[in-house]
Design a protein around this motif. Structure first.
Motif, PDB file in Angstrom:
ATOM      1  N   TRP A 130     -83.164 -17.271   9.502  1.00 50.12           N
ATOM      2  CA  TRP A 130     -81.780 -16.853   9.235  1.00 50.12           C
ATOM      3  C   TRP A 130     -81.731 -15.856   8.083  1.00 50.12           C
ATOM      4  N   PHE A 131     -82.475 -16.123   7.019  1.00 51.45           N
ATOM      5  CA  PHE A 131     -82.544 -15.144   5.925  1.00 51.45           C
ATOM      6  C   PHE A 131     -82.945 -13.774   6.464  1.00 51.45           C
ATOM      7  N   LEU A 132     -83.947 -13.751   7.332  1.00 48.51           N
ATOM      8  CA  LEU A 132     -84.497 -12.492   7.815  1.00 48.51           C
ATOM      9  C   LEU A 132     -83.538 -11.729   8.714  1.00 48.51           C
ATOM     10  N   THR A 133     -82.515 -12.398   9.253  1.00 49.66           N
ATOM     11  CA  THR A 133     -81.504 -11.684  10.028  1.00 49.66           C
ATOM     12  C   THR A 133     -80.594 -10.857   9.130  1.00 49.66           C
ATOM     13  N   GLY A 134     -80.592 -11.158   7.826  1.00 48.71           N
ATOM     14  CA  GLY A 134     -79.659 -10.507   6.919  1.00 48.71           C
ATOM     15  C   GLY A 134     -78.307 -11.173   6.900  1.00 48.71           C
ATOM     16  N   GLY A 135     -78.153 -12.277   7.640  1.00 52.49           N
ATOM     17  CA  GLY A 135     -76.870 -12.963   7.728  1.00 52.49           C
ATOM     18  C   GLY A 135     -76.540 -13.763   6.482  1.00 52.49           C
ATOM     19  N   THR A 136     -75.229 -14.023   6.298  1.00 50.10           N
ATOM     20  CA  THR A 136     -74.770 -14.797   5.143  1.00 50.10           C
ATOM     21  C   THR A 136     -73.755 -15.866   5.537  1.00 50.10           C
ATOM     22  N   ASN A 137     -73.500 -16.036   6.826  1.00 52.44           N
ATOM     23  CA  ASN A 137     -72.540 -17.033   7.284  1.00 52.44           C
ATOM     24  C   ASN A 137     -73.280 -18.226   7.854  1.00 52.44           C
ATOM     25  N   ILE A 138     -72.795 -19.437   7.561  1.00 57.02           N
ATOM     26  CA  ILE A 138     -73.509 -20.640   7.970  1.00 57.02           C
ATOM     27  C   ILE A 138     -73.308 -20.991   9.446  1.00 57.02           C
ATOM     28  N   GLN A 139     -72.460 -20.277  10.158  1.00 54.97           N
ATOM     29  CA  GLN A 139     -72.205 -20.632  11.557  1.00 54.97           C
ATOM     30  C   GLN A 139     -73.480 -20.678  12.402  1.00 54.97           C
ATOM     31  N   PRO A 140     -74.339 -19.645  12.374  1.00 52.34           N
ATOM     32  CA  PRO A 140     -75.564 -19.741  13.196  1.00 52.34           C
ATOM     33  C   PRO A 140     -76.491 -20.863  12.746  1.00 52.34           C
ATOM     34  N   ASP A 148     -83.607  -1.973   3.121  1.00 55.64           N
ATOM     35  CA  ASP A 148     -84.246  -3.097   3.810  1.00 55.64           C
ATOM     36  C   ASP A 148     -85.549  -3.406   3.079  1.00 55.64           C
ATOM     37  N   GLN A 149     -85.494  -4.345   2.137  1.00 57.76           N
ATOM     38  CA  GLN A 149     -86.674  -4.638   1.325  1.00 57.76           C
ATOM     39  C   GLN A 149     -87.808  -5.208   2.172  1.00 57.76           C
ATOM     40  N   ILE A 150     -87.487  -6.019   3.160  1.00 62.84           N
ATOM     41  CA  ILE A 150     -88.529  -6.611   4.010  1.00 62.84           C
ATOM     42  C   ILE A 150     -89.196  -5.540   4.863  1.00 62.84           C
ATOM     43  N   GLY A 169     -71.148 -15.309   0.823  1.00 61.55           N
ATOM     44  CA  GLY A 169     -71.231 -14.146  -0.050  1.00 61.55           C
ATOM     45  C   GLY A 169     -72.577 -13.456   0.118  1.00 61.55           C
ATOM     46  N   PRO A 170     -72.878 -12.489  -0.731  1.00 62.45           N
ATOM     47  CA  PRO A 170     -74.090 -11.662  -0.555  1.00 62.45           C
ATOM     48  C   PRO A 170     -75.366 -12.362  -1.007  1.00 62.45           C
ATOM     49  N   VAL A 171     -75.704 -13.460  -0.337  1.00 56.86           N
ATOM     50  CA  VAL A 171     -76.877 -14.267  -0.717  1.00 56.86           C
ATOM     51  C   VAL A 171     -78.147 -13.673  -0.113  1.00 56.86           C
ATOM     52  N   TYR A 172     -79.189 -14.474  -0.055  1.00 57.52           N
ATOM     53  CA  TYR A 172     -80.552 -14.014   0.243  1.00 57.52           C
ATOM     54  C   TYR A 172     -80.662 -12.924   1.310  1.00 57.52           C
ATOM     55  N   GLY A 173     -80.205 -13.218   2.532  1.00 63.12           N
ATOM     56  CA  GLY A 173     -80.405 -12.281   3.622  1.00 63.12           C
ATOM     57  C   GLY A 173     -79.808 -10.917   3.354  1.00 63.12           C
ATOM     58  N   LYS A 174     -78.621 -10.900   2.752  1.00 63.86           N
ATOM     59  CA  LYS A 174     -77.969  -9.626   2.413  1.00 63.86           C
ATOM     60  C   LYS A 174     -78.847  -8.814   1.470  1.00 63.86           C
ATOM     61  N   GLN A 175     -79.397  -9.459   0.457  1.00 63.15           N
ATOM     62  CA  GLN A 175     -80.204  -8.732  -0.522  1.00 63.15           C
ATOM     63  C   GLN A 175     -81.556  -8.331   0.057  1.00 63.15           C
ATOM     64  N   TRP A 176     -82.143  -9.175   0.859  1.00 63.65           N
ATOM     65  CA  TRP A 176     -83.457  -8.877   1.424  1.00 63.65           C
ATOM     66  C   TRP A 176     -83.413  -7.720   2.417  1.00 63.65           C
ATOM     67  N   ARG A 177     -82.362  -7.683   3.234  1.00 66.04           N
ATOM     68  CA  ARG A 177     -82.328  -6.718   4.338  1.00 66.04           C
ATOM     69  C   ARG A 177     -81.287  -5.616   4.156  1.00 66.04           C
ATOM     70  N   ARG A 178     -80.285  -5.829   3.283  1.00 65.30           N
ATOM     71  CA  ARG A 178     -79.194  -4.859   3.167  1.00 65.30           C
ATOM     72  C   ARG A 178     -78.760  -4.691   1.714  1.00 65.30           C
TER      73      ARG A 178
END
Length: 298
Positions: free
Chosen positions: A66-76, A143-145, A124-133
């Motif tokens: 999920w982090f790697l998708t860049g997502g920040t919403n818990i729905q998935p 896209d740091q990854i 909010g702009p947690v892990y995935g947002k910072q890692w990928r966007r």
């Protein structure tokens, strides 16, 4: 050879005996120490999925994917039956609405109602947002990854192969600022990938078990994507602590003898870092002690 899991057990024991007793942000209180390190050799497929209690490793893998998708919403996450991030948006919802909704009902609304999820499920702009966007001052996203994988392939001797999530400008909008905040990579002359992760804040009983799995699976994916062999994994902790309502659980875990660590393999070569699925991770030989339950401090 000494069992690698004793590093973890000795860290917990040291914190209980020597840690500084202090109040913390959550109001629960901890025993805390600054600075810790553990090292694990992944070269033969062994991964540090703790054996002195059952670790639900698929949950940790799903979180990393999920982090790697860049997502920040818990729905998935909830649709994958991963509930480890619910506490923060649930607490916010209860505080802002005055509705003392149960966790079960809150999660059901997140899963079934897209509008409700968009309003209350975002962290909010947690892990995935910072890692990928990661958003630069010029408005360009980074896209740091993706950049890391390119460097691993094209310039493996670089000392700049790292990514992090501590974006000062966006910390205030995060449900929880990044705990595992910096990852750095190192490629040996014989083609082995080593990793180092620095964790600024570490809940040793609950969080660290998942963090070790997450770092391991990311290590394996990056090695595969870069055409490298897995090497050593180094974990480093900053404020490393045990919550006061976890003391008895820690003492119970310290009575248990480690069993052989399991091995993890990737079932296929994924087309890209974005193409991995939970079924790609195969764990063999995992025979842990029973799980140990403890409350999460929010």
């Amino acid at each position: 050879m000494r069992h690698p899991e004793y590093q973890y057990l000795e860290l917990m024991d040291d914190i209980l005996k020597k840690g500084d007793a202090r109040m913390d942000r959550t109001g629960v209180g901890t025993r805390s120490t600054l600075g810790a390190m553990m090292r694990f050799d992944l070269s033969d497929g062994t991964v540090p999925i703790l054996t002195t209690k059952r670790v639900y490793w698929k949950t940790a893998v799903r979180e990393m994917l999920w982090f790697l998708t860049g997502g920040t919403n818990i729905q998935p996450l909830l649709r994958d039956n991963v509930r480890i991030w619910t506490d923060w948006p649930l607490a916010k919802y209860r505080k802002e609405t005055g509705n003392d909704i149960s966790q079960e009902d809150f999660e059901a609304r997140i899963v079934g109602d897209d509008d409700f999820a968009a309003r209350w499920g975002d962290l909010g702009p947690v892990y995935g947002k910072q890692w990928r966007r990661w958003l630069g001052a010029d408005g360009r996203e980074h896209d740091q990854i993706g950049d890391l994988i390119t460097t691993l392939r094209e310039n493996p001797s670089s000392r700049r192969m790292l990514f992090h999530g501590w974006n000062v400008a966006e910390l205030g909008g995060m449900a929880l600022p990044p705990c595992h905040m910096v990852y750095q990579y190192h490629v040996t002359s014989d083609g082995r990938l080593n990793s180092l992760m620095f964790q600024r804040s570490c809940d040793v009983l609950l969080g660290l078990a998942f963090n070790l799995v997450g770092q391991s699976v990311l290590h394996l994916m990056l090695a595969q994507q870069a055409g490298l062999k897995p090497g050593e994994m180094v974990w480093m902790g900053g404020d490393t602590h045990v919550y006061s309502n976890h003391f008895e659980q820690v003492r119970e875990q310290l009575t248990r003898e480690p069993r052989p660590l399991p091995k993890m393999t990737l079932a296929r070569k994924a087309a890209s870092i974005d193409d991995y699925r939970i079924d790609d991770f195969v764990v063999e030989g995992y025979n842990p002690h029973p799980p140990i339950k403890a409350p999460v401090a929010v």
